[in-house]
Design a protein around this motif. Structure first.
Motif, PDB file in Angstrom:
ATOM      1  N   GLY A  65     -17.014  67.614  43.422  1.00  0.00           N
ATOM      2  CA  GLY A  65     -15.799  68.289  43.866  1.00  0.00           C
ATOM      3  C   GLY A  65     -15.015  68.841  42.695  1.00  0.00           C
ATOM      4  N   ALA A  66     -13.727  68.506  42.648  1.00  0.00           N
ATOM      5  CA  ALA A  66     -12.879  68.979  41.546  1.00  0.00           C
ATOM      6  C   ALA A  66     -12.074  67.848  40.930  1.00  0.00           C
ATOM      7  N   SER A  67     -12.350  66.614  41.343  1.00  0.00           N
ATOM      8  CA  SER A  67     -11.661  65.479  40.735  1.00  0.00           C
ATOM      9  C   SER A  67     -12.434  65.018  39.499  1.00  0.00           C
ATOM     10  N   TRP A  68     -11.720  64.418  38.573  1.00  0.00           N
ATOM     11  CA  TRP A  68     -12.316  63.985  37.311  1.00  0.00           C
ATOM     12  C   TRP A  68     -13.060  65.125  36.612  1.00  0.00           C
ATOM     13  N   PRO A  69     -12.395  66.253  36.349  1.00  0.00           N
ATOM     14  CA  PRO A  69     -13.095  67.390  35.743  1.00  0.00           C
ATOM     15  C   PRO A  69     -13.677  67.086  34.365  1.00  0.00           C
ATOM     16  N   GLN A  70     -13.090  66.103  33.662  1.00  0.00           N
ATOM     17  CA  GLN A  70     -13.614  65.762  32.344  1.00  0.00           C
ATOM     18  C   GLN A  70     -15.013  65.176  32.417  1.00  0.00           C
ATOM     19  N   LEU A  71     -15.433  64.773  33.624  1.00  0.00           N
ATOM     20  CA  LEU A  71     -16.778  64.239  33.808  1.00  0.00           C
ATOM     21  C   LEU A  71     -17.740  65.290  34.353  1.00  0.00           C
ATOM     22  N   GLY A  72     -17.240  66.502  34.575  1.00  0.00           N
ATOM     23  CA  GLY A  72     -18.135  67.591  34.963  1.00  0.00           C
ATOM     24  C   GLY A  72     -17.869  68.212  36.313  1.00  0.00           C
ATOM     25  N   SER A  73     -17.196  67.492  37.227  1.00  0.00           N
ATOM     26  CA  SER A  73     -16.956  68.066  38.562  1.00  0.00           C
ATOM     27  C   SER A  73     -15.596  68.750  38.556  1.00  0.00           C
ATOM     28  N   ASP A  74     -15.602  70.032  38.229  1.00  0.00           N
ATOM     29  CA  ASP A  74     -14.346  70.757  38.046  1.00  0.00           C
ATOM     30  C   ASP A  74     -14.123  71.874  39.069  1.00  0.00           C
ATOM     31  N   GLY A  75     -15.020  72.003  40.044  1.00  0.00           N
ATOM     32  CA  GLY A  75     -14.846  73.012  41.081  1.00  0.00           C
ATOM     33  C   GLY A  75     -15.109  74.437  40.642  1.00  0.00           C
ATOM     34  N   ALA A  76     -15.697  74.623  39.452  1.00  0.00           N
ATOM     35  CA  ALA A  76     -15.956  75.987  38.970  1.00  0.00           C
ATOM     36  C   ALA A  76     -16.991  76.719  39.818  1.00  0.00           C
ATOM     37  N   TRP A  77     -17.672  75.991  40.677  1.00  0.00           N
ATOM     38  CA  TRP A  77     -18.707  76.593  41.527  1.00  0.00           C
ATOM     39  C   TRP A  77     -18.121  77.378  42.700  1.00  0.00           C
ATOM     40  N   VAL A  78     -16.818  77.223  42.960  1.00  0.00           N
ATOM     41  CA  VAL A  78     -16.235  77.860  44.144  1.00  0.00           C
ATOM     42  C   VAL A  78     -16.423  79.375  44.102  1.00  0.00           C
ATOM     43  N   ALA A  79     -16.071  80.017  42.984  1.00  0.00           N
ATOM     44  CA  ALA A  79     -16.132  81.482  42.906  1.00  0.00           C
ATOM     45  C   ALA A  79     -17.540  82.030  43.114  1.00  0.00           C
ATOM     46  N   PRO A  80     -18.576  81.522  42.407  1.00  0.00           N
ATOM     47  CA  PRO A  80     -19.913  82.079  42.661  1.00  0.00           C
ATOM     48  C   PRO A  80     -20.420  81.859  44.075  1.00  0.00           C
ATOM     49  N   LEU A  81     -20.042  80.761  44.701  1.00  0.00           N
ATOM     50  CA  LEU A  81     -20.478  80.555  46.089  1.00  0.00           C
ATOM     51  C   LEU A  81     -19.780  81.533  47.017  1.00  0.00           C
ATOM     52  N   GLN A  82     -18.494  81.727  46.824  1.00  0.00           N
ATOM     53  CA  GLN A  82     -17.783  82.690  47.662  1.00  0.00           C
ATOM     54  C   GLN A  82     -18.321  84.096  47.458  1.00  0.00           C
ATOM     55  N   GLN A  83     -18.658  84.438  46.225  1.00  0.00           N
ATOM     56  CA  GLN A  83     -19.245  85.756  45.950  1.00  0.00           C
ATOM     57  C   GLN A  83     -20.595  85.915  46.633  1.00  0.00           C
ATOM     58  N   ALA A  84     -21.284  84.792  46.840  1.00  0.00           N
ATOM     59  CA  ALA A  84     -22.582  84.829  47.517  1.00  0.00           C
ATOM     60  C   ALA A  84     -22.436  84.793  49.036  1.00  0.00           C
ATOM     61  N   GLY A  85     -21.200  84.800  49.539  1.00  0.00           N
ATOM     62  CA  GLY A  85     -20.984  84.812  50.978  1.00  0.00           C
ATOM     63  C   GLY A  85     -20.999  83.454  51.638  1.00  0.00           C
ATOM     64  N   ILE A  86     -20.863  82.382  50.852  1.00  0.00           N
ATOM     65  CA  ILE A  86     -20.851  81.022  51.377  1.00  0.00           C
ATOM     66  C   ILE A  86     -19.404  80.572  51.502  1.00  0.00           C
ATOM     67  N   ALA A  87     -18.967  80.242  52.702  1.00  0.00           N
ATOM     68  CA  ALA A  87     -17.565  79.921  52.956  1.00  0.00           C
ATOM     69  C   ALA A  87     -17.190  78.580  52.341  1.00  0.00           C
ATOM     70  N   VAL A  88     -16.033  78.554  51.681  1.00  0.00           N
ATOM     71  CA  VAL A  88     -15.547  77.350  51.007  1.00  0.00           C
ATOM     72  C   VAL A  88     -14.100  77.086  51.439  1.00  0.00           C
ATOM     73  N   ALA A  89     -13.832  75.878  51.933  1.00  0.00           N
ATOM     74  CA  ALA A  89     -12.465  75.473  52.236  1.00  0.00           C
ATOM     75  C   ALA A  89     -11.764  75.100  50.938  1.00  0.00           C
ATOM     76  N   PRO A  90     -10.464  75.367  50.821  1.00  0.00           N
ATOM     77  CA  PRO A  90      -9.747  75.053  49.579  1.00  0.00           C
ATOM     78  C   PRO A  90      -9.921  73.590  49.172  1.00  0.00           C
ATOM     79  N   LEU A  91     -10.105  73.371  47.883  1.00  0.00           N
ATOM     80  CA  LEU A  91     -10.262  72.014  47.360  1.00  0.00           C
ATOM     81  C   LEU A  91      -8.895  71.345  47.255  1.00  0.00           C
ATOM     82  N   GLU A  92      -8.811  70.120  47.752  1.00  0.00           N
ATOM     83  CA  GLU A  92      -7.563  69.380  47.754  1.00  0.00           C
ATOM     84  C   GLU A  92      -7.809  67.952  47.289  1.00  0.00           C
ATOM     85  N   PRO A  93      -6.766  67.268  46.823  1.00  0.00           N
ATOM     86  CA  PRO A  93      -6.955  65.872  46.409  1.00  0.00           C
ATOM     87  C   PRO A  93      -7.189  64.958  47.603  1.00  0.00           C
ATOM     88  N   ALA A  94      -8.069  64.004  47.433  1.00  0.00           N
ATOM     89  CA  ALA A  94      -8.301  62.946  48.418  1.00  0.00           C
ATOM     90  C   ALA A  94      -8.296  61.621  47.663  1.00  0.00           C
TER      91      ALA A  94
END
Length: 429
Positions: free
Chosen positions: A171-200
């Motif tokens: 997801g986008a939590s703990w970005p210092q460990l690699g999960s920073d949500g940077a994948w959202v833009a390329p997936l949306q550009q590829a036509g894959i729908a993404v709901a906004p990332l929020e804290p859980a």
């Protein structure tokens, strides 16, 4: 320097070295498929290791129906994953890797030594021995115009064509460990729908005064009963533990209801959480205790002796109610049993334990393949589901990885690009 022509992989690509990606690699290799796994950081499983610092909570021992209910609005979809690979299957998998588990007093399941590192080390070693090829420091950038995977590496951009791809980028939590949500833009550009990332599983800001924050940040409230109103207007309550922070409140009980609190704030701008500071005594008995003569004792000493209110509880009472508490013992008891705390906002997603939102499940088929991009599968926390802590997050990540890997096997077989040596069902038993 970028490669002028993409290299062709002999098998499939897995992008992301967390539990979902690693379990998918295991399923695929057991079925005879060649696997290249790519990880942005210098090693795999970093968030898995962090999750195990205080004792790896691998899964939970709840009955299946109660377990599935933890996934809220996505329970039906996640139930399908868990029917393939549930909590018992995860414990059996760990046993197959030489790690026994036990059920704690809370029902949570842990490795017998409580540690994540031995399990991860043995797992990665066995994957390497099985033939999985690991490529670290490969940060996924998306696809080029020909559909090749693009990776940023220390040597420049690298492009690769895979027969099928699994994205398990977190997801986008703990970005210092690699999960920073940077994948959202390329997936949306590829036509894959993404709901906004929020804290859980996150804390919340309450706008404490400087005086209260400096005196009580880090102090636990345990036990305490939380009262709140969910989005359906139903009154809810939960007993547990939480911690006062410099900005508000967090902890296991807060994480368990964070989705309701977050969504209420999104709808109304803020929400109220009521705290029962004296669990175990009903309001009538508490009022009777508070009605005892005070004598020469101070008001604060009277509260301490007759209601157990001192330290952070006393500070919180003054912070919320001010210096002038009700004189009437019934009114004072009511306040102690339902102390209102205004919550203003969730803490940032980078501070959260996990992420809500992500790739919409409606954009995927039942095998977790993107409908807009055949041959691309997705799994793990980057999908649009959430769950409280307690082993539910890890279990669903593992289960989604298994489902996606089996989907890849079926897709490869249908497209004549792979002939599995044996079915994934056999591989996981």
């Amino acid at each position: 320097m970028s490669e002028s022509h993409p290299s062709a992989l002999p098998g499939v690509a897995i992008v992301g070295g967390g539990p979902a990606g690693l379990i998918a690699a295991e399923v695929l290799r057991a079925a005879g498929v060649e696997v290249d796994l790519f990880e942005a950081r210098g090693s795999v499983g970093r968030k898995f290791l962090i999750a195990g610092k205080g004792g790896l909570n691998l899964t939970h021992s709840e009955p299946f129906d109660a377990f599935v209910a933890r996934y809220g609005a996505r329970r039906a979809a996640v139930a399908g994953w868990l029917q393939r690979f549930d909590a018992d299957a995860l414990r059996e998998w760990a046993r197959g890797h030489g790690v026994e588990t036990f059920v704690g007093s809370s029902g949570r399941v842990f490795p017998s030594d409580l540690k994540a590192a031995p399990l991860l080390r043995g797992w990665v070693r066995r994957l390497r021995e099985s033939g999985v090829r690991f490529h670290v420091q490969h940060r996924w950038l998306g696809w080029d115009e020909d559909g090749a995977l693009r990776f940023q590496t220390a040597q420049g951009e690298r492009r690769l064509q895979a027969r099928a791809t699994l994205l398990a980028l977190g997801g986008a939590s703990w970005p210092q460990l690699g999960s920073d949500g940077a994948w959202v833009a390329p997936l949306q550009q590829a036509g894959i729908a993404v709901a906004p990332l929020e804290p859980a599983n996150c804390g919340f800001d309450a706008g404490w005064s400087t005086h209260f924050a400096e005196r009580h940040a880090g102090a636990p409230l345990k036990p305490v009963v939380l009262h709140w109103t969910d989005l359906h207007g139903s009154a809810r309550q939960l007993q547990g533990e939480c911690v006062v922070t410099a900005t508000g409140i967090e902890g296991s009980a807060i994480y368990a209801i964070a989705a309701d609190l977050r969504d209420a704030i999104a709808r109304d701008g803020e929400t109220t959480l009521w705290l029962d500071l004296v669990p175990g005594r009903d309001a009538a008995r508490l009022a009777a205790d508070l009605a005892r003569p005070r004598g020469k004792r101070s008001a604060s000493e009277h509260l301490r002796r007759n209601a157990g209110i001192d330290g952070v509880r006393a500070g919180l009472l003054r912070e919320v109610a001010g210096a002038a508490l009700p004189d009437d013992p019934h009114a004072r008891a009511t306040l102690l049993k339902r102390l209102p705390v205004r919550l203003l906002r969730a803490r940032p997603v980078a501070e959260a334990i996990s992420t809500a939102g992500g790739v919409r499940l409606e954009a995927l088929d039942a095998a977790l393949m993107a409908q807009a991009r055949p041959g691309v599968f997705l799994a793990g926390e980057m999908l649009d589901w959430e769950a409280p802590t307690g082993g539910y997050l890890l279990t669903a990540c593992f289960a989604s990885g298994v489902v996606a890997a089996e989907g890849m096997l079926a897709w490869l077989a249908d497209h004549g690009t792979a002939t599995p040596a044996r079915g994934a069902d056999t591989a996981m038993r």
